[in-house]
Structures are given as C-alpha cells and as structure tokens.
Design a protein around this motif. Structure first.
Motif, PDB file in Angstrom:
ATOM      1  N   ASP A 205       0.813  -1.215   0.000  1.00 60.81           N
ATOM      2  CA  ASP A 205       0.000   0.000   0.000  1.00 60.81           C
ATOM      3  C   ASP A 205       0.849   1.269   0.000  1.00 60.81           C
ATOM      4  OD1 ASP A 205      -2.343  -1.447   0.044  1.00 60.81           O
ATOM      5  OD2 ASP A 205      -2.460  -1.476   2.241  1.00 60.81           O
ATOM      6  N   LEU A 206       2.173   1.112  -0.026  1.00 64.24           N
ATOM      7  CA  LEU A 206       3.071   2.263   0.048  1.00 64.24           C
ATOM      8  C   LEU A 206       3.734   2.517  -1.302  1.00 64.24           C
ATOM      9  CD1 LEU A 206       4.779   1.430   3.451  1.00 64.24           C
ATOM     10  CD2 LEU A 206       2.848   2.970   3.036  1.00 64.24           C
ATOM     11  N   TRP A 207       4.255   3.722  -1.465  1.00 61.80           N
ATOM     12  CA  TRP A 207       4.965   4.109  -2.680  1.00 61.80           C
ATOM     13  C   TRP A 207       6.380   4.509  -2.300  1.00 61.80           C
ATOM     14  CZ3 TRP A 207       2.973   3.753  -7.588  1.00 61.80           C
ATOM     15  CH2 TRP A 207       1.613   3.434  -7.658  1.00 61.80           C
ATOM     16  N   GLN A 208       7.360   3.868  -2.924  1.00 64.02           N
ATOM     17  CA  GLN A 208       8.773   4.172  -2.685  1.00 64.02           C
ATOM     18  C   GLN A 208       9.274   5.031  -3.846  1.00 64.02           C
ATOM     19  OE1 GLN A 208      11.523   0.935  -3.271  1.00 64.02           O
ATOM     20  NE2 GLN A 208      12.799   1.668  -1.575  1.00 64.02           N
ATOM     21  N   ILE A 209       9.977   6.103  -3.515  1.00 59.07           N
ATOM     22  CA  ILE A 209      10.481   7.010  -4.543  1.00 59.07           C
ATOM     23  C   ILE A 209      11.972   6.788  -4.771  1.00 59.07           C
ATOM     24  CG2 ILE A 209      10.849   8.860  -2.867  1.00 59.07           C
ATOM     25  CD1 ILE A 209      10.279  10.863  -5.109  1.00 59.07           C
ATOM     26  N   THR A 210      12.351   6.817  -6.045  1.00 48.86           N
ATOM     27  CA  THR A 210      13.753   6.749  -6.433  1.00 48.86           C
ATOM     28  C   THR A 210      14.003   7.866  -7.431  1.00 48.86           C
ATOM     29  OG1 THR A 210      13.730   4.343  -6.243  1.00 48.86           O
ATOM     30  CG2 THR A 210      15.552   5.308  -7.481  1.00 48.86           C
ATOM     31  N   ARG A 211      15.081   8.621  -7.227  1.00 40.93           N
ATOM     32  CA  ARG A 211      15.453   9.679  -8.172  1.00 40.93           C
ATOM     33  C   ARG A 211      16.713   9.245  -8.908  1.00 40.93           C
ATOM     34  NH1 ARG A 211      15.402  15.151  -5.702  1.00 40.93           N
ATOM     35  NH2 ARG A 211      13.240  15.072  -6.336  1.00 40.93           N
ATOM     36  N   THR A 212      16.682   9.367 -10.229  1.00 39.47           N
ATOM     37  CA  THR A 212      17.828   9.042 -11.071  1.00 39.47           C
ATOM     38  C   THR A 212      18.232  10.320 -11.791  1.00 39.47           C
ATOM     39  OG1 THR A 212      16.875   6.855 -11.399  1.00 39.47           O
ATOM     40  CG2 THR A 212      18.683   7.481 -12.851  1.00 39.47           C
ATOM     41  N   THR A 213      19.488  10.738 -11.619  1.00 39.35           N
ATOM     42  CA  THR A 213      19.944  12.011 -12.162  1.00 39.35           C
ATOM     43  C   THR A 213      21.257  11.828 -12.911  1.00 39.35           C
ATOM     44  OG1 THR A 213      18.932  13.129 -10.278  1.00 39.35           O
ATOM     45  CG2 THR A 213      20.521  14.395 -11.526  1.00 39.35           C
ATOM     46  N   GLY A 214      21.334  12.429 -14.092  1.00 38.74           N
ATOM     47  CA  GLY A 214      22.569  12.416 -14.873  1.00 38.74           C
ATOM     48  C   GLY A 214      22.451  11.566 -16.123  1.00 38.74           C
ATOM     49  N   LEU A 215      22.980  12.070 -17.227  1.00 43.77           N
ATOM     50  CA  LEU A 215      22.887  11.374 -18.502  1.00 43.77           C
ATOM     51  C   LEU A 215      23.688  10.074 -18.536  1.00 43.77           C
ATOM     52  CD1 LEU A 215      23.041  14.420 -20.950  1.00 43.77           C
ATOM     53  CD2 LEU A 215      21.043  13.033 -20.348  1.00 43.77           C
ATOM     54  N   ASP A 216      24.564   9.877 -17.556  1.00 41.77           N
ATOM     55  CA  ASP A 216      25.346   8.639 -17.499  1.00 41.77           C
ATOM     56  C   ASP A 216      24.641   7.538 -16.698  1.00 41.77           C
ATOM     57  OD1 ASP A 216      25.600  10.164 -15.156  1.00 41.77           O
ATOM     58  OD2 ASP A 216      27.559   9.306 -14.688  1.00 41.77           O
ATOM     59  N   LYS A 217      23.445   7.820 -16.193  1.00 40.48           N
ATOM     60  CA  LYS A 217      22.695   6.853 -15.381  1.00 40.48           C
ATOM     61  C   LYS A 217      21.610   6.174 -16.218  1.00 40.48           C
ATOM     62  CE  LYS A 217      24.618   7.823 -11.367  1.00 40.48           C
ATOM     63  NZ  LYS A 217      25.556   8.864 -11.586  1.00 40.48           N
ATOM     64  N   SER A 218      20.983   5.148 -15.647  1.00 38.51           N
ATOM     65  CA  SER A 218      19.878   4.444 -16.302  1.00 38.51           C
ATOM     66  C   SER A 218      18.657   4.422 -15.397  1.00 38.51           C
ATOM     67  CB  SER A 218      20.269   3.006 -16.640  1.00 38.51           C
ATOM     68  OG  SER A 218      21.203   2.988 -17.685  1.00 38.51           O
ATOM     69  N   LEU A 219      17.505   4.530 -16.019  1.00 38.20           N
ATOM     70  CA  LEU A 219      16.227   4.442 -15.336  1.00 38.20           C
ATOM     71  C   LEU A 219      15.869   2.968 -15.184  1.00 38.20           C
ATOM     72  CD1 LEU A 219      13.430   5.516 -14.374  1.00 38.20           C
ATOM     73  CD2 LEU A 219      12.772   5.587 -16.798  1.00 38.20           C
ATOM     74  N   ALA A 220      15.749   2.502 -13.956  1.00 31.54           N
ATOM     75  CA  ALA A 220      15.360   1.114 -13.697  1.00 31.54           C
ATOM     76  C   ALA A 220      13.851   1.079 -13.475  1.00 31.54           C
ATOM     77  CB  ALA A 220      16.085   0.572 -12.475  1.00 31.54           C
ATOM     78  N   ILE A 221      13.152   0.339 -14.322  1.00 33.01           N
ATOM     79  CA  ILE A 221      11.705   0.170 -14.180  1.00 33.01           C
ATOM     80  C   ILE A 221      11.471  -1.258 -13.721  1.00 33.01           C
ATOM     81  CG2 ILE A 221       9.453   0.371 -15.279  1.00 33.01           C
ATOM     82  CD1 ILE A 221      10.772   2.181 -17.384  1.00 33.01           C
ATOM     83  N   GLU A 222      11.415  -1.430 -12.398  1.00 35.38           N
ATOM     84  CA  GLU A 222      11.320  -2.764 -11.801  1.00 35.38           C
ATOM     85  C   GLU A 222      10.072  -3.507 -12.253  1.00 35.38           C
ATOM     86  OE1 GLU A 222      11.670  -2.294  -7.569  1.00 35.38           O
ATOM     87  OE2 GLU A 222      13.495  -1.097  -7.778  1.00 35.38           O
ATOM     88  N   ALA A 223       8.950  -2.800 -12.384  1.00 36.09           N
ATOM     89  CA  ALA A 223       7.687  -3.437 -12.758  1.00 36.09           C
ATOM     90  C   ALA A 223       7.762  -4.092 -14.135  1.00 36.09           C
ATOM     91  CB  ALA A 223       6.554  -2.417 -12.730  1.00 36.09           C
ATOM     92  N   LEU A 224       8.683  -3.620 -14.973  1.00 39.68           N
ATOM     93  CA  LEU A 224       8.833  -4.166 -16.324  1.00 39.68           C
ATOM     94  C   LEU A 224      10.129  -4.943 -16.490  1.00 39.68           C
ATOM     95  CD1 LEU A 224       7.683  -1.047 -18.384  1.00 39.68           C
ATOM     96  CD2 LEU A 224       6.290  -2.991 -17.633  1.00 39.68           C
ATOM     97  N   ASN A 225      10.941  -4.985 -15.431  1.00 39.50           N
ATOM     98  CA  ASN A 225      12.267  -5.604 -15.507  1.00 39.50           C
ATOM     99  C   ASN A 225      13.050  -5.009 -16.680  1.00 39.50           C
ATOM    100  OD1 ASN A 225      14.329  -7.277 -14.668  1.00 39.50           O
ATOM    101  ND2 ASN A 225      13.640  -8.996 -15.924  1.00 39.50           N
ATOM    102  N   LEU A 226      13.153  -3.673 -16.673  1.00 43.05           N
ATOM    103  CA  LEU A 226      13.699  -2.944 -17.809  1.00 43.05           C
ATOM    104  C   LEU A 226      14.580  -1.800 -17.318  1.00 43.05           C
ATOM    105  CD1 LEU A 226      13.298  -2.779 -20.940  1.00 43.05           C
ATOM    106  CD2 LEU A 226      11.374  -1.264 -20.485  1.00 43.05           C
ATOM    107  N   GLU A 227      15.686  -1.564 -18.025  1.00 40.46           N
ATOM    108  CA  GLU A 227      16.543  -0.406 -17.754  1.00 40.46           C
ATOM    109  C   GLU A 227      16.676   0.407 -19.021  1.00 40.46           C
ATOM    110  OE1 GLU A 227      20.179  -0.484 -15.702  1.00 40.46           O
ATOM    111  OE2 GLU A 227      19.439  -1.800 -14.118  1.00 40.46           O
ATOM    112  N   ILE A 228      16.543   1.724 -18.871  1.00 42.67           N
ATOM    113  CA  ILE A 228      16.622   2.634 -20.007  1.00 42.67           C
ATOM    114  C   ILE A 228      17.649   3.712 -19.676  1.00 42.67           C
ATOM    115  CG2 ILE A 228      15.367   4.291 -21.434  1.00 42.67           C
ATOM    116  CD1 ILE A 228      12.790   2.728 -20.733  1.00 42.67           C
TER     117      ILE A 228
END
Length: 191
Positions: free
Chosen positions: A156-179
C-alpha cells in the motif's frame, strides 16, 4: 493563458466534442479541459520514452506493450479520462466499458513534467493514478534537466527513487527494464 474549463458535460457530450473537434480534452466528472500544446523538449522526451519502452518490451517474457500519449486512460472511481504521456500495460488490454478507446489497466504511467503541470502531476493527478489497482510504477521525467523520479508501489506504500545524470539508467522494476537517461533525453538541448 490557461484554457477555461467547460462545465456540466455528459460523457457522451465530451466524447462527441473530442471526435468532432479533433482536439484532446481531459474529462473530470462533467468538466472538460483542453490539453495544452507542449514544448519541443516535451515532445522529444515523451517520444523517446515511448520508443524506449516499445523497444524494451519487444520479446519480453510477459506480454507487455507500450502506449503513447494519444490514448485515453479512464479512472472509473473518479469518472476521469486523462492522457498520460506514455503507459505500459502487461497482460490483456482492458478497455473502459463506456468508451472502447480508453484503457483502464496500466502497469506503469509516465508523465513529462512542465512548469504549468508539475504541481498537478505530482499532486492530484498522482492521487487519481494511485487508485488504479494495476498501477505498479509512476514515472515523472523532468524536461529541464536530466532527472527522473520513479514511484514504485510496494503493497500500500509508494517508494520514490530519483535518477539524475545522462550517465545513469532508469530502472523500471515493474517491467524488468533499464533505459539509459541518455536515450530518454536524446536530442534535447538545454540552455
């Protein structure tokens, strides 16, 4: 200048208005609001994230698909029709019973933040989205700097993650995907 909302619209009148005018409107339980045009950066980023989702989900172990900002999302509990910048749906596509061109079961929702919508996207809109039982992640992309916030549903909770910088990747756990953020912001020029 912000568009004046149109009030006391039935769902049928709203759907007819969209079809006849060719303009996208949000529907808020009887109130209709025209969607504002976006910046070049907004268009680039929303196109990039949709493209990356589409490519990343191709051949995915579970059947998921990416949807761009042209498709309506219906939130029945608030009688709302909204246009997220991008969505992904895993499993069968479920359509709104009252309007077959709107979906009701996104797994993730993506919004590109702008100066005029940021407060709404972070506040009321996120509250409405949280009522969708299938939603596992809400992703907010800053169009003014390479920074993305991901809200992941954990029980029932929402966990926040911030990703900053063009050298980083966005991890989308719900899709098992990194962009890579460099792909999300491809073509974007900041002053």
């Amino acid at each position: 200048m912000e568009a004046e909302p149109l009030k006391d619209f039935s769902l049928e009148a709203y759907l007819s208005l969209e079809q006849e005018s060719g303009i996208k409107y949000e529907y808020h339980d009887g109130t209709v609001v025209a969607m504002a045009g976006g910046t070049i950066e907004h268009g680039l980023i929303s196109g990039n994230i949709f493209g990356e989702l589409k490519l990343g989900l191709r051949g995915h172990q579970k059947p998921c698909r990416a949807i761009n900002g042209e498709v309506k999302l219906h939130i029945a509990s608030f009688n709302k029709y909204l246009y997220p910048d991008a969505m992904a749906i895993c499993g069968p596509l479920q359509r709104a019973p009252q309007h077959q061109d709107a979906i009701i079961n996104p797994t993730i929702i993506v919004e590109v933040l702008s100066a005029s919508t940021e407060r709404y996207d972070r506040g009321d809109k996120f509250f409405f989205y949280r009522q969708i039982p299938t939603l596992k992640a809400y992703i907010l992309i800053d169009q003014y700097s390479p920074s993305i916030e991901t809200y992941n549903r954990i029980g029932d909770l929402w966990q926040i993650t911030r990703t900053t910088g063009l050298d980083k990747s966005l991890a989308i756990e719900a899709l098992n995907l990194e962009i890579p953020l460099s792909a999300v912001y491809e073509g974007v020029e900041w002053e």
